[in-house]
Scaffold this motif. Structure first.
Motif, mmCIF file in Angstrom:
data_model
loop_
_atom_site.group_PDB
_atom_site.id
_atom_site.type_symbol
_atom_site.label_atom_id
_atom_site.label_comp_id
_atom_site.label_asym_id
_atom_site.label_seq_id
_atom_site.Cartn_x
_atom_site.Cartn_y
_atom_site.Cartn_z
ATOM 1 N N LYS A 277 -0.098 50.354 47.893
ATOM 2 C CA LYS A 277 -0.292 51.360 48.881
ATOM 3 C C LYS A 277 0.668 51.398 50.041
ATOM 4 C CE LYS A 277 -5.241 52.025 48.230
ATOM 5 N NZ LYS A 277 -6.615 52.056 48.797
ATOM 6 N N ASP A 278 1.118 50.117 50.405
ATOM 7 C CA ASP A 278 1.931 49.943 51.623
ATOM 8 C C ASP A 278 3.585 49.554 50.926
ATOM 9 O OD1 ASP A 278 3.603 49.357 53.542
ATOM 10 O OD2 ASP A 278 2.094 47.726 54.617
ATOM 11 N N PRO A 279 4.446 50.652 51.072
ATOM 12 C CA PRO A 279 5.765 50.247 50.409
ATOM 13 C C PRO A 279 6.177 48.933 51.098
ATOM 14 C CG PRO A 279 5.290 52.610 50.898
ATOM 15 C CD PRO A 279 4.154 51.950 51.693
ATOM 16 N N ALA A 280 6.425 48.756 52.496
ATOM 17 C CA ALA A 280 6.892 47.541 52.904
ATOM 18 C C ALA A 280 6.349 46.340 52.133
ATOM 19 C CB ALA A 280 6.662 47.512 54.526
ATOM 20 N N ARG A 281 5.038 46.335 52.182
ATOM 21 C CA ARG A 281 4.412 45.153 51.488
ATOM 22 C C ARG A 281 5.017 45.143 50.071
ATOM 23 N NH1 ARG A 281 -1.407 43.973 54.073
ATOM 24 N NH2 ARG A 281 -1.091 42.062 52.921
ATOM 25 N N VAL A 282 5.027 46.176 49.430
ATOM 26 C CA VAL A 282 5.471 46.108 48.053
ATOM 27 C C VAL A 282 6.783 45.704 47.810
ATOM 28 C CG1 VAL A 282 6.151 47.586 45.939
ATOM 29 C CG2 VAL A 282 3.745 48.126 47.102
ATOM 30 N N ALA A 283 7.692 46.193 48.845
ATOM 31 C CA ALA A 283 9.100 45.548 48.856
ATOM 32 C C ALA A 283 9.239 44.085 48.963
ATOM 33 C CB ALA A 283 9.739 46.502 49.996
ATOM 34 N N ALA A 284 8.558 43.466 49.957
ATOM 35 C CA ALA A 284 8.556 42.178 50.317
ATOM 36 C C ALA A 284 7.945 41.390 49.277
ATOM 37 C CB ALA A 284 7.826 42.218 51.530
ATOM 38 N N SER A 285 6.929 41.728 48.631
ATOM 39 C CA SER A 285 6.503 40.959 47.484
ATOM 40 C C SER A 285 7.285 40.982 46.134
ATOM 41 C CB SER A 285 4.929 41.707 46.966
ATOM 42 O OG SER A 285 4.457 41.008 45.935
ATOM 43 N N MET A 286 7.993 42.176 45.860
ATOM 44 C CA MET A 286 9.042 42.401 44.916
ATOM 45 C C MET A 286 10.150 41.462 44.980
ATOM 46 S SD MET A 286 11.163 45.802 43.825
ATOM 47 C CE MET A 286 12.177 45.482 45.369
ATOM 48 N N LYS A 287 10.497 41.400 46.229
ATOM 49 C CA LYS A 287 11.821 40.770 46.532
ATOM 50 C C LYS A 287 11.434 39.149 46.345
ATOM 51 C CE LYS A 287 13.954 44.111 49.680
ATOM 52 N NZ LYS A 287 14.296 44.525 51.040
ATOM 53 N N LEU A 288 10.480 38.736 46.902
ATOM 54 C CA LEU A 288 9.988 37.477 46.541
ATOM 55 C C LEU A 288 10.139 37.113 44.988
ATOM 56 C CD1 LEU A 288 6.872 36.704 48.775
ATOM 57 C CD2 LEU A 288 9.202 35.890 49.159
ATOM 58 N N ARG A 289 9.563 37.892 44.344
ATOM 59 C CA ARG A 289 9.683 37.700 42.794
ATOM 60 C C ARG A 289 11.109 37.909 42.126
ATOM 61 N NH1 ARG A 289 6.746 35.010 44.043
ATOM 62 N NH2 ARG A 289 4.599 34.709 43.594
ATOM 63 N N LEU A 290 11.785 38.741 42.767
ATOM 64 C CA LEU A 290 13.135 38.684 42.313
ATOM 65 C C LEU A 290 13.987 37.440 42.799
ATOM 66 C CD1 LEU A 290 14.283 42.344 43.408
ATOM 67 C CD2 LEU A 290 13.690 41.567 41.230
ATOM 68 N N LEU A 291 13.836 37.009 43.901
ATOM 69 C CA LEU A 291 14.231 35.788 44.436
ATOM 70 C C LEU A 291 14.028 34.718 43.386
ATOM 71 C CD1 LEU A 291 14.084 35.807 47.961
ATOM 72 C CD2 LEU A 291 16.262 35.919 46.916
ATOM 73 N N CYS A 292 12.756 34.265 42.874
ATOM 74 C CA CYS A 292 12.478 33.103 42.064
ATOM 75 C C CYS A 292 12.670 33.627 40.597
ATOM 76 C CB CYS A 292 10.958 32.711 42.231
ATOM 77 S SG CYS A 292 9.580 33.857 41.671
ATOM 78 N N SER A 293 13.024 34.584 40.184
ATOM 79 C CA SER A 293 13.684 35.155 38.733
ATOM 80 C C SER A 293 14.897 34.668 38.480
ATOM 81 C CB SER A 293 13.774 36.553 38.637
ATOM 82 O OG SER A 293 12.469 37.202 38.739
ATOM 83 N N GLN A 294 15.656 33.842 39.382
ATOM 84 C CA GLN A 294 16.850 33.347 39.228
ATOM 85 C C GLN A 294 17.241 32.001 39.973
ATOM 86 O OE1 GLN A 294 19.886 36.784 40.586
ATOM 87 N NE2 GLN A 294 17.630 37.098 41.733
ATOM 88 N N ASN A 295 17.972 31.143 39.231
ATOM 89 C CA ASN A 295 18.275 29.907 39.818
ATOM 90 C C ASN A 295 19.834 29.686 39.342
ATOM 91 O OD1 ASN A 295 17.820 29.087 37.222
ATOM 92 N ND2 ASN A 295 16.031 27.457 37.781
ATOM 93 N N ALA A 296 20.125 28.294 39.584
ATOM 94 C CA ALA A 296 21.495 27.879 39.049
ATOM 95 C C ALA A 296 21.582 27.666 37.710
ATOM 96 C CB ALA A 296 21.635 26.571 39.625
ATOM 97 N N THR A 297 20.410 27.647 37.068
ATOM 98 C CA THR A 297 20.378 27.627 35.349
ATOM 99 C C THR A 297 20.737 29.025 34.975
ATOM 100 O OG1 THR A 297 19.037 25.550 35.469
ATOM 101 C CG2 THR A 297 19.177 26.834 33.416
ATOM 102 N N THR A 298 19.821 30.092 35.525
ATOM 103 C CA THR A 298 19.922 31.307 35.043
ATOM 104 C C THR A 298 21.355 31.718 35.447
ATOM 105 O OG1 THR A 298 18.879 32.495 36.975
ATOM 106 C CG2 THR A 298 17.442 31.696 35.105
ATOM 107 N N ARG A 299 21.964 31.612 36.445
ATOM 108 C CA ARG A 299 23.270 32.239 36.760
ATOM 109 C C ARG A 299 24.378 31.525 35.618
ATOM 110 N NH1 ARG A 299 20.741 32.375 42.169
ATOM 111 N NH2 ARG A 299 21.122 30.095 42.300
ATOM 112 N N LYS A 300 24.035 30.504 35.172
ATOM 113 C CA LYS A 300 24.950 29.802 34.302
ATOM 114 C C LYS A 300 24.664 30.295 32.809
ATOM 115 C CE LYS A 300 26.657 25.472 32.690
ATOM 116 N NZ LYS A 300 26.591 23.875 32.799
ATOM 117 N N TYR A 301 23.366 30.524 32.628
ATOM 118 C CA TYR A 301 23.075 30.776 31.086
ATOM 119 C C TYR A 301 22.514 32.116 30.738
ATOM 120 C CZ TYR A 301 23.670 25.864 30.366
ATOM 121 O OH TYR A 301 24.497 24.515 30.148
#
Length: 342
Positions: A277-301
């Motif tokens: 319901k709250d776009p700002a909270r949706v954006a924040a929650s989404m960004k947290l998961r986008l961050l943890c979807s990537q790390n040094a290993t995924t950037r390499k492989y």
């Protein structure tokens, strides 16, 4: 990747969350895959640890933008209440692929289930233990003798807390566990617990609702293992390899699109997620998961690549802590064969 701190403490006696190529050819060569989806699409049932939440925005993007249909698929979401639920649905035949945490994999494998982890959804550990500033709980040692809230006794919050304790010379016997469910804010604010084991998104939600400043102990500073992976039964891995590969290709395309078009992803998610319901909270929650979807290993492989080493360390910790009875070889469970095809 496991950081130096966890590597140094692995030797301690120790004690983690709580839940496709060539589509056209597959339709011809794999007749056993039922074409029960709309307009002749192959249906794939994704058993999730949760209902549709804002943090899973990239999946809704894959649906909205037609990425599953591009792969000849109709995706059905099977909701659950934790990673254990997701994996049980797959093992029981109610789902094809589970969205689940490593703890569920370890518990199922310990009981004899034959599984294959095929994609690392969140390769960074998002669990933590936090306390309001007045409690002065800053280090793991400060938890000794304290009441600590967890979502449930079968959740990843409990097992990540146990891992943090174990890697600092303690165990669950050194704290008092209190199961609080998802609405833990009242108990924290009323002082019924001294600290809370949670995730980054749970903590964000509480702070957005007025929790205030906190001190945070991050599980990833002690064991940076995966938060969630896609898991299938071993018996289905070869027969349904093309189906799973197409699903992962559509999933990853949604993730890549979301990373580049976050405002659009928020708008899509706000129409679907139960907490949208709250776009700002949706954006924040989404960004947290986008961050943890990537790390040094995924950037390499590449996105989804599974690093087996921290998963194996988790298996050792669980065995040493008595959570599981048997030695689990994660290199026999985790495979990057499908990620290589994406």
């Amino acid at each position: 990747m496991t950081n130096s701190k966890s590597t140094k403490t692995t030797a301690a006696n120790v004690g983690r969350r709580q839940f496709l190529s060539a589509a056209g050819a597959a339709a011809i060569t794999l007749p056993f895959i039922r074409r029960s989806g709309a307009a002749g699409l192959d249906k794939i049932r994704m058993a999730s640890w949760s209902p549709r939440l804002a943090e899973q925005a990239n999946i809704y993007v894959s649906e909205e933008k037609g990425f599953f249909k591009e792969q000849g698929l109709e995706m059905e979401w099977i909701p659950g209440q934790g990673s254990g639920d997701a994996l049980k649905n797959v093992i029981a035949g109610n789902g094809d692929i589970a969205f689940a945490g490593p703890e569920a994999i370890l518990f199922a494998a310990d009981k004899g289930s034959k599984l294959k982890a095929v994609y690392d959804i969140y390769p960074t550990n998002v669990f933590n233990v936090f306390a309001v500033k007045s409690k002065q709980i800053i280090t793991p040692q400060d938890l000794k003798g304290k009441k600590v809230g967890v979502i449930s006794m079968a959740s990843g919050t409990r097992y990540n807390l146990a891992t943090i304790l174990a890697l600092n010379g303690m165990s669950e016997r050194d704290v008092e566990l209190v199961a609080l469910g998802l609405n833990a804010a009242p108990a924290i604010l009323e002082g019924k617990v001294d600290a809370m084991a949670s995730t980054d998104s749970i903590l964000y939600g509480m702070q957005a609702s007025g929790l205030g400043a906190v001190d945070v102990i991050w599980a990833r500073d002690y064991l940076n293992s995966s938060t969630d992976l896609f898991v299938v039964e071993e018996k289905d891995f070869e027969p349904k390899k093309d189906l799973f590969t197409r699903f992962l290709r559509a999933y990853r395309k949604g993730l890549e699109y979301t990373l580049k078009n976050q405002d659009e992803a928020v708008a899509i998610t706000s129409k679907v997620a139960i907490d949208g319901k709250d776009p700002a909270r949706v954006a924040a929650s989404m960004k947290l998961r986008l961050l943890c979807s990537q790390n040094a290993t995924t950037r390499k492989y590449g996105l989804g690549w599974i690093d087996v080493a921290p998963l194996q360390e988790s298996a050792k910790l669980y065995k040493d802590a008595g959570f599981i009875k048997n030695d689990i070889d994660m290199s026999a469970i985790a495979t990057n064969d499908l990620v290589k095809k994406l």
